[in-house]
Design a protein around this motif. Structure first.
Motif, PDB file in Angstrom:
ATOM      1  N   ALA A 109      11.467  -0.603   9.009  1.00 57.25           N
ATOM      2  CA  ALA A 109       9.933  -2.525   8.644  1.00 57.25           C
ATOM      3  C   ALA A 109       9.338  -1.479   7.210  1.00 57.25           C
ATOM      4  O   ALA A 109       9.485  -2.478   6.478  1.00 57.25           O
ATOM      5  CB  ALA A 109      10.125  -3.043   9.519  1.00 57.25           C
ATOM      6  N   ILE A 110       8.366  -0.904   6.789  1.00 60.69           N
ATOM      7  CA  ILE A 110       7.418  -0.882   6.359  1.00 60.69           C
ATOM      8  C   ILE A 110       8.776   0.165   5.054  1.00 60.69           C
ATOM      9  O   ILE A 110       7.925  -0.295   4.346  1.00 60.69           O
ATOM     10  CB  ILE A 110       6.773   0.349   6.949  1.00 60.69           C
ATOM     11  N   HIS A 111       9.072   0.973   5.328  1.00 58.01           N
ATOM     12  CA  HIS A 111       9.718   1.501   4.095  1.00 58.01           C
ATOM     13  C   HIS A 111      10.951  -0.386   3.326  1.00 58.01           C
ATOM     14  O   HIS A 111      10.054   0.327   1.980  1.00 58.01           O
ATOM     15  CB  HIS A 111      10.797   2.429   4.200  1.00 58.01           C
ATOM     16  N   ARG A 112      11.104  -0.258   4.224  1.00 59.00           N
ATOM     17  CA  ARG A 112      12.156  -1.410   3.302  1.00 59.00           C
ATOM     18  C   ARG A 112      11.586  -2.982   2.945  1.00 59.00           C
ATOM     19  O   ARG A 112      11.934  -3.299   1.542  1.00 59.00           O
ATOM     20  CB  ARG A 112      12.782  -2.236   4.692  1.00 59.00           C
ATOM     21  N   LEU A 113      10.399  -4.018   3.199  1.00 59.93           N
ATOM     22  CA  LEU A 113       9.626  -4.342   3.218  1.00 59.93           C
ATOM     23  C   LEU A 113       8.549  -3.487   1.963  1.00 59.93           C
ATOM     24  O   LEU A 113       7.212  -4.642   1.177  1.00 59.93           O
ATOM     25  CB  LEU A 113       9.144  -5.230   3.740  1.00 59.93           C
ATOM     26  N   LEU A 121       0.936  -1.236  -0.072  1.00 63.37           N
ATOM     27  CA  LEU A 121       0.235  -0.671   0.304  1.00 63.37           C
ATOM     28  C   LEU A 121       0.592   1.168  -0.590  1.00 63.37           C
ATOM     29  O   LEU A 121       1.807   1.272  -0.048  1.00 63.37           O
ATOM     30  CB  LEU A 121      -0.732  -0.428   0.596  1.00 63.37           C
ATOM     31  N   ASP A 122       0.632   2.528   0.213  1.00 61.70           N
ATOM     32  CA  ASP A 122       1.260   3.876  -0.311  1.00 61.70           C
ATOM     33  C   ASP A 122       0.087   4.544   0.956  1.00 61.70           C
ATOM     34  O   ASP A 122       0.230   5.741   0.569  1.00 61.70           O
ATOM     35  CB  ASP A 122       1.498   4.153  -1.891  1.00 61.70           C
ATOM     36  N   GLY A 163       9.896   8.540  -1.812  1.00 54.58           N
ATOM     37  CA  GLY A 163      10.793   7.668  -0.753  1.00 54.58           C
ATOM     38  C   GLY A 163       9.858   7.899   0.223  1.00 54.58           C
ATOM     39  O   GLY A 163       8.432   8.098  -0.183  1.00 54.58           O
ATOM     40  N   THR A 164      10.070   7.705   1.071  1.00 60.06           N
ATOM     41  CA  THR A 164       9.605   7.473   2.631  1.00 60.06           C
ATOM     42  C   THR A 164      10.258   9.390   4.178  1.00 60.06           C
ATOM     43  O   THR A 164      11.016   8.416   3.849  1.00 60.06           O
ATOM     44  CB  THR A 164       9.239   6.422   3.684  1.00 60.06           C
ATOM     45  N   ARG A 217       8.402   1.215  -1.606  1.00 58.12           N
ATOM     46  CA  ARG A 217       8.908   2.257  -1.844  1.00 58.12           C
ATOM     47  C   ARG A 217      10.680   1.695  -1.667  1.00 58.12           C
ATOM     48  O   ARG A 217      11.479   2.840  -0.730  1.00 58.12           O
ATOM     49  CB  ARG A 217       8.621   3.350  -1.608  1.00 58.12           C
ATOM     50  N   SER A 218      10.723   1.343  -1.108  1.00 57.28           N
ATOM     51  CA  SER A 218      12.233   0.149  -0.762  1.00 57.28           C
ATOM     52  C   SER A 218      13.837   0.570  -1.307  1.00 57.28           C
ATOM     53  O   SER A 218      14.075   1.076  -1.078  1.00 57.28           O
ATOM     54  CB  SER A 218      12.882  -1.334  -0.438  1.00 57.28           C
TER      55      SER A 218
END
Length: 568
Positions: A276-280, A256-257, A327-328, A283-284
């Motif tokens: 972890a949310i970003h990496r998985l 999701l975004d 990105g995040t 947007r990783s």
């Protein structure tokens, strides 16, 4: 190195003191936790185990049930192999290995009696024969199913095979050749390397679980700490699961975004979970940036996030949000945002555009927002200092993170995780942790949450001697005045609180026993001998020096206490 039943005695069990192992079993009735070393345990009625066994056999069939119980035993055996290494870090391979049978007895599965044992630690080879007395599994099978035409100690076979395989680093398989459920007085097992069993079809079928050279249940051998590269990858790949216990939610959000709101006290691991949310997520490959909304004045934060247009001598400056394309952005302490910044953030979330300070055209913003806040955010919403519409816009996907004191079941994994991480980072070899240090870590309330635990273990790894054991003094700059709230097992099997007075040292109690005629000088002497031998970790010469008697005098008394099997 080979031993037989005739060899059993003091040297056979050197470093494998039952009282020492029992002390590693801790009870915390307040939190409903039972710990063996750093593994959470569960007391189970044998009758309940029998019912479970009957249900599985009737629903799945005996072959499938055998494999299920074998897997359960293999998991426990692999865990106990790690505990065995910690319990005897200085012992030789043979002595350390024998911790496993003692642990199995403490856990109530059986009373193992060694007939023969041959261990070649260098080659990773083990063979031997044992009698398993008072098998709880055979008893459960007899209660649930009745007599059997084949051996039924499937869980115990899985345990012994996995324990031995994890300990030796090579597949070792136990087979049961006699069983109480078949009418034998006791269960009898034989262990050999898996390759030898493949060439010898005499002892029936296997349990159906795979033993590989790496370890039985996918874990590394108990003596293999892995390479630095493996552990560096481990730190990254298991971070979400270990530090937040929310890996399932993270994976659900990965595709999701939408914005995410992480709620919890300071130090619970909100930033790690955001990473972890970003990496998985999708947007990783993009940038990741965390900004504290409480770190600067509102005007400075506004320019930092949204940028500004050219004004006089000041050049145009794109904000962080513009530059984080794909990105995040993690906004920490979001409850401290000013009303003006709340309005601008709401506009960004609703329209997907950003306007620089000083005017200008709206610019598209390709960034995912993850907001972090304490429970002060909910109070700010109630008091009107934080916009309700922004709160619900951010809180469409809220993730609450309880404080560490409310999720103590995660402590063993976190302790292992941080200890391994810092040992790798600082190139230190840590053999384990003392019982007192583990007591403190499992009972501490952690007002600083995971950050506090991380700092403790980082300091402990640095301060502990290389190739040594972490003590409580290594965890803290000053010892915590609050004693651990765990109960432990006394040698007689009773639950004892750490604050309870020592009956041996309670002169008033001993005097009352004398007056009432209940005092036994033989029992008093026996307790002194047991404690001295325990404190000396099985070294009779050292124990004799503690009591001020000769070794021969102590050996005589110790043999009388332990019975015919004790070595004089």
């Amino acid at each position: 190195m080979k031993t037989t039943k005739a060899d059993s005695g003091e040297t056979e069990w050197f470093g494998v003191d039952v009282e020492d192992l029992s002390a590693r079993l801790r009870f915390n009735p307040h939190d409903a936790h039972i710990w063996l070393e750093n593994e959470r345990m569960l007391l189970l009625h044998v009758e309940a185990f029998a019912v479970m066994r009957q249900e599985l056999i009737e629903r799945l069939g005996i072959d499938a049930a055998r494999q299920v119980f074998g897997h359960i035993g293999a998991t426990a055996g692999a865990r106990d192999a790690a505990i065995a290494r910690k319990a005897s870090p200085r012992a030789g391979a043979l002595e350390a290995f024998k911790t496993g049978p003692r642990l199995h007895a403490i856990e109530g599965m059986c009373a193992p009696e060694e007939i023969s044992l041959d261990v070649d630690a260098t080659a990773g080879m083990l063979s031997g024969e044992w009698i398993w007395r008072n098998s709880a599994e055979a008893e459960a099978h007899l209660r649930a199913i009745g007599p059997s035409s084949e051996p039924v100690c499937w869980t115990m076979l899985g345990y012994a095979s996995a324990y031995s395989s994890a300990f030796m680093g090579h597949p070792i398989v136990f087979r049961e050749v006699e069983c109480r459920a078949m009418g034998a007085p006791h269960c009898r097992t034989i262990a050999k390397p898996a390759a030898l069993w493949e060439a010898d079809a005499e002892h029936g079928r296997s349990l159906g679980f795979k033993l590989t050279p790496d370890t039985p249940a996918g874990a590394k051998p108990a003596h293999d700490h892995g390479t630095n590269k493996d552990r560096d990858e481990d730190w990254s790949d298991r971070e979400a699961d270990l530090l937040a216990g929310k890996l399932g939610i993270v994976r659900r959000l990965a595709g999701l975004d939408e914005p995410v709101l992480l709620l919890g006290e300071h130090g619970v691991g909100k930033r790690r979970l955001a990473r972890a949310i970003h990496r998985l997520g999708q947007r990783s490959a993009g940038p990741f940036l965390a900004i504290s909304c409480a770190r600067s004045e509102a005007a400075d934060l506004e320019i930092d996030l949204f940028g500004r247009e050219k004004s006089g001598d000041q050049p145009a400056r794109p904000g962080r949000i513009e530059r984080l394309k794909g990105g995040t952005l993690v906004l920490e302490d979001i409850e401290t945002l000013s009303h003006r910044l709340q309005a601008r953030l709401l506009h960004l979330l609703a329209e997907g555009v950003v306007e620089r300070s000083g005017g200008g055209q709206p610019r598209s913003a390709d960034v995912r927002i993850i907001a972090c806040a304490t429970h002060d955010l909910q109070r700010a919403v109630r008091e009107g200092s934080f916009r309700t519409d922004l709160y619900y816009r951010l809180g469409m996907l809220p993730i609450p993170l309880p404080p560490l004191r409310e999720r103590r079941e995660e402590l063993p994994r976190l302790i292992r995780h941080f200890t391994d991480h810092f040992a790798t980072r600082h190139a230190r070899r840590i053999q384990g942790m003392s019982i007192e240090a583990m007591d403190y870590l499992l009972s501490h309330d952690y007002p600083g949450n995971i950050v506090e635990l991380e700092a403790m273990l980082g300091r402990a790894v640095i301060m502990a001697p290389d190739d040594g054991v972490i003590q409580i003094s290594h965890l803290l700059s000053a010892a915590d005045p609050s004693p651990p709230s765990f109960f432990r097992l006394s040698e007689g099997g009773a639950l004892v609180h750490p604050e309870a007075p020592d009956p041996l040292l309670d002169l008033d109690a001993q005097a009352r026993h004398m007056i009432r005629g209940n005092f036994s000088i033989e029992a008093f002497e026996a307790e002194l001998v047991r404690r001295a031998v325990s404190q000396a970790r099985g070294n009779l010469s050292q124990a004799a020096r503690l009591l001020g008697i000769t070794r021969a005098q102590l050996a005589y008394r110790y043999a009388r206490i332990k019975g015919p099997a004790a070595d004089e």
